[in-house]
Design an enzyme around this catalytic site. Structure first.
Site, PDB file in Angstrom:
ATOM      1  N   ARG A 163      12.295 -77.397 -23.882  1.00 44.96           N
ATOM      2  CA  ARG A 163      10.870 -77.494 -24.250  1.00 44.96           C
ATOM      3  C   ARG A 163      10.065 -78.069 -23.083  1.00 44.96           C
ATOM      4  O   ARG A 163       8.872 -77.829 -22.968  1.00 44.96           O
ATOM      5  CB  ARG A 163      10.682 -78.329 -25.528  1.00 44.96           C
ATOM      6  N   TYR A 182     -11.904 -61.642 -27.610  1.00 41.67           N
ATOM      7  CA  TYR A 182     -10.731 -61.242 -28.381  1.00 41.67           C
ATOM      8  C   TYR A 182     -10.805 -61.902 -29.765  1.00 41.67           C
ATOM      9  O   TYR A 182     -11.138 -63.092 -29.864  1.00 41.67           O
ATOM     10  CB  TYR A 182      -9.469 -61.691 -27.636  1.00 41.67           C
ATOM     11  N   ASP A 203     -10.502 -65.355 -19.331  1.00 38.44           N
ATOM     12  CA  ASP A 203      -9.409 -64.531 -19.866  1.00 38.44           C
ATOM     13  C   ASP A 203      -9.363 -63.268 -19.007  1.00 38.44           C
ATOM     14  O   ASP A 203     -10.271 -62.434 -19.047  1.00 38.44           O
ATOM     15  CB  ASP A 203      -9.681 -64.201 -21.341  1.00 38.44           C
ATOM     16  N   LYS A 223       0.401 -58.124 -22.610  1.00 35.79           N
ATOM     17  CA  LYS A 223      -0.258 -56.877 -22.226  1.00 35.79           C
ATOM     18  C   LYS A 223       0.292 -56.385 -20.878  1.00 35.79           C
ATOM     19  O   LYS A 223       1.452 -56.066 -20.809  1.00 35.79           O
ATOM     20  CB  LYS A 223      -1.770 -57.100 -22.228  1.00 35.79           C
TER      21      LYS A 223
HETATM   22  C1  LIG Z   1      -4.014 -59.808 -26.876  1.00 38.20           C
HETATM   23  C2  LIG Z   1      -5.047 -60.648 -26.290  1.00 38.20           C
HETATM   24  C3  LIG Z   1      -5.058 -62.041 -26.490  1.00 38.20           C
HETATM   25  C4  LIG Z   1      -4.048 -62.741 -27.378  1.00 38.20           C
HETATM   26  O1  LIG Z   1      -2.769 -62.680 -26.821  1.00 38.20           O
HETATM   27  P1  LIG Z   1      -1.396 -62.692 -27.691  1.00 38.20           P
HETATM   28  O2  LIG Z   1      -0.361 -62.499 -26.642  1.00 38.20           O
HETATM   29  O3  LIG Z   1      -1.492 -61.555 -28.670  1.00 38.20           O
HETATM   30  O4  LIG Z   1      -1.324 -63.988 -28.374  1.00 38.20           O
HETATM   31  C5  LIG Z   1      -6.051 -62.770 -25.863  1.00 38.20           C
HETATM   32  N1  LIG Z   1      -6.987 -62.185 -25.108  1.00 38.20           N
HETATM   33  C6  LIG Z   1      -7.019 -60.855 -24.906  1.00 38.20           C
HETATM   34  C7  LIG Z   1      -8.093 -60.249 -24.057  1.00 38.20           C
HETATM   35  C8  LIG Z   1      -6.052 -60.038 -25.490  1.00 38.20           C
HETATM   36  O5  LIG Z   1      -6.089 -58.726 -25.309  1.00 38.20           O
END
Ligand SMILES: *Cc1c(COP(=O)(O)O)cnc(C)c1O
Length: 459
Positions: free
Chosen positions: A97, A150, A233, A258
């Site tokens: 952890r 998001y 982000d 992603k």
């Molecule tokens: C998918 C996504 C998230 C969240 O990520 P997870 O891996 O699903 O928790 C946050 N921001 C954007 C732009 C995303 O496409």
């Protein structure tokens, strides 16, 4: 840490850019002139410490054996900050952890694209975002954010942070800098502004926000005691095609689920920034337990090797798809960064300044509405009807009823998320096959014939 040859980050070239000139001797020694894609197979890993294995093994273990009690004591002293490290001393392995070789090597490697000092990897994008916001915001603080965000992030800000007395203020992603600053001033909460949080390009319409302008707004509300942080982000274009730290951001966040993961087979996230900020993020991560495990970290190490190749091929395909859609009579409008022109004004200028490539996310509107969009989605044969993005296979979804179903209808319209809007994440398939798929699915779209204008379009 004995398992890891520590990164040396002096004189790293711009990602994808020309190497900096350096004396021959030091180049030989440091390899720092190498581009990130040349280092994705080995950076931070020393085979000699793992029986010569060319790939980093999976350290599927929860805990680590101390050689002596004295060594265990020394590791804990550092972990708790009870004393400064001795010259050359690294934090030893204690418990997964806190640290694990797969996680740490991955974190070092991931810093290269963004040229970040440090990185923390999480077991989801949401846990990266949530842990980071909880570390840097306090009850009474204000978080200023772009719209749209998001859906999960939006919910976390309004519902979860709201419960802890953290307030939020949204602005339209394409709003002018002066208007954003005025919005903060008029809110009466300017003194408590703690963070500006943006997503650019925005999901699903590729709306663009100027990161440098956000830095200026943050500076305006910063004081000697308090720096207003800018967090970006970067899931849509990063880490290959956009580097927010270079434009003044403090923190870069990813859903590594992603593009970074890229195979639709894991959930993960990341936060990058200065050593000092990431140390704080990692400390809270240790107590929330939101770190990525060894198996996910290992899969991400594997994915990083092909990251640039994948993103480049996906972008090349997306270009072809976008141009095809642009001329199709059943398509009403299209949102793709590569199709921006000087006529688009500020968005075009920011795109040219900030993005190295248009990426592989394409959103378009079919003539008609939900019925027509659904007909398209239901007839796709190659592209999968699924949310998520950035993977090797192409994915299609309907933002108004799927990813953005939670956004109130009025706000949705303001964000151009209309009933006819379809979002595509373009993969690495043969692009002619993708065009075939889109063409035959659009054939299934029957346009409403009520109005003469529509009937004309329905060729
Ligand atoms: C998918 C996504 C998230 C969240 O990520 P997870 O891996 O699903 O928790 C946050 N921001 C954007 C732009 C995303 O496409």
């Amino acid at each position: 840490m004995q398992w890891i040859a520590r990164p040396r980050r002096l004189n790293l070239p711009e990602a994808g850019g020309a190497p900096k000139k350096e004396k021959k001797t030091s180049m030989k020694k440091t390899k720092d002139h190498l581009r990130p894609e040349s280092r994705m197979m080995s950076y931070g890993y020393n085979p000699a410490l793992s029986e010569g294995a060319v790939k980093c093994p999976i350290f599927q273990t929860s805990t680590f054996v101390f050689r002596t009690a004295e060594e265990g004591k020394a590791h804990f002293e550092l972990a708790y900050g009870l004393r400064p490290p001795k010259p050359g001393e690294e934090q030893g392995l204690i418990y997964s952890r806190l640290n694990n070789p797969d996680l740490e090597i991955l974190e070092d490697r991931l810093t290269l694209w963004d040229r970040a000092e440090a990185c923390a990897v999480f077991d989801s994008g949401m846990s990266a975002i949530a842990t980071t916001m909880m570390e840097f915001l306090r009850p009474g603080d204000l978080v200023l954010h772009s719209n749209p965000l998001y859906g999960g992030t939006m919910h976390f800000i309004s519902e979860v942070l709201g419960r802890f007395g953290i307030r939020s203020l949204g602005f339209d992603a394409e709003m002018e800098e002066a208007d954003i600053a005025r919005l903060v001033e008029d809110s009466g909460m300017a003194e408590r502004l703690g963070m500006i949080y943006i997503e650019t390009p925005g999901n699903p319409t590729n709306s663009i926000t100027d990161i440098e302008a956000m830095r200026r707004v943050a500076n305006r509300f910063s004081t000697a005691e308090k720096r207003v942080l800018v967090a970006v982000d970067n899931t849509y274009l990063g880490p290959v095609f956009q580097h927010p730290l270079a434009f003044g951001a403090d923190l870069v966040l990813y859903s590594a689920t992603k593009y970074i993961g890229g195979h639709s087979d894991l959930i993960a996230g990341a936060c990058l920034g200065s050593t000092e900020l990431i140390r704080r993020v990692k400390t809270l991560r240790t107590f929330l337990g939101t770190m990525a495990g060894p198996w996910t970290s290992w899969l991400l190490l594997r994915s990083l090797e092909t990251l640039k190749l994948r993103m480049e091929q996906q972008t090349e395909n997306a270009w072809v798809v976008a141009r095809y859609l642009q001329q199709h009579p059943k398509v009403k409008s299209i949102h793709y960064l590569g199709l921006l022109t000087e006529a688009d004004g500020r968005s075009y200028d920011i795109y040219k300044k900030q993005c190295l490539s248009p990426g592989a996310m394409v959103a378009f509107e079919v003539h008609g509405g939900e019925k027509e969009a659904f007909a398209f989605l239901n007839h796709l044969q190659i592209m999968k009807l699924a949310v998520s993005l950035g993977s090797t296979e192409s994915l299609a979804q309907h933002p108004a009823t799927m990813t953005h179903a939670g956004v109130p209808p009025q706000e949705r319209e303001a964000m151009h998320i209309t009933p006819g809007l379809v979002r595509l994440s373009i993969g690495v398939e043969n692009v002619d096959d993708l065009i075939w798929d889109i063409e035959q699915a659009l054939e299934a779209v029957k346009l409403p014939r009520k109005r003469g204008k529509m009937a004309e379009i329905a060729v």
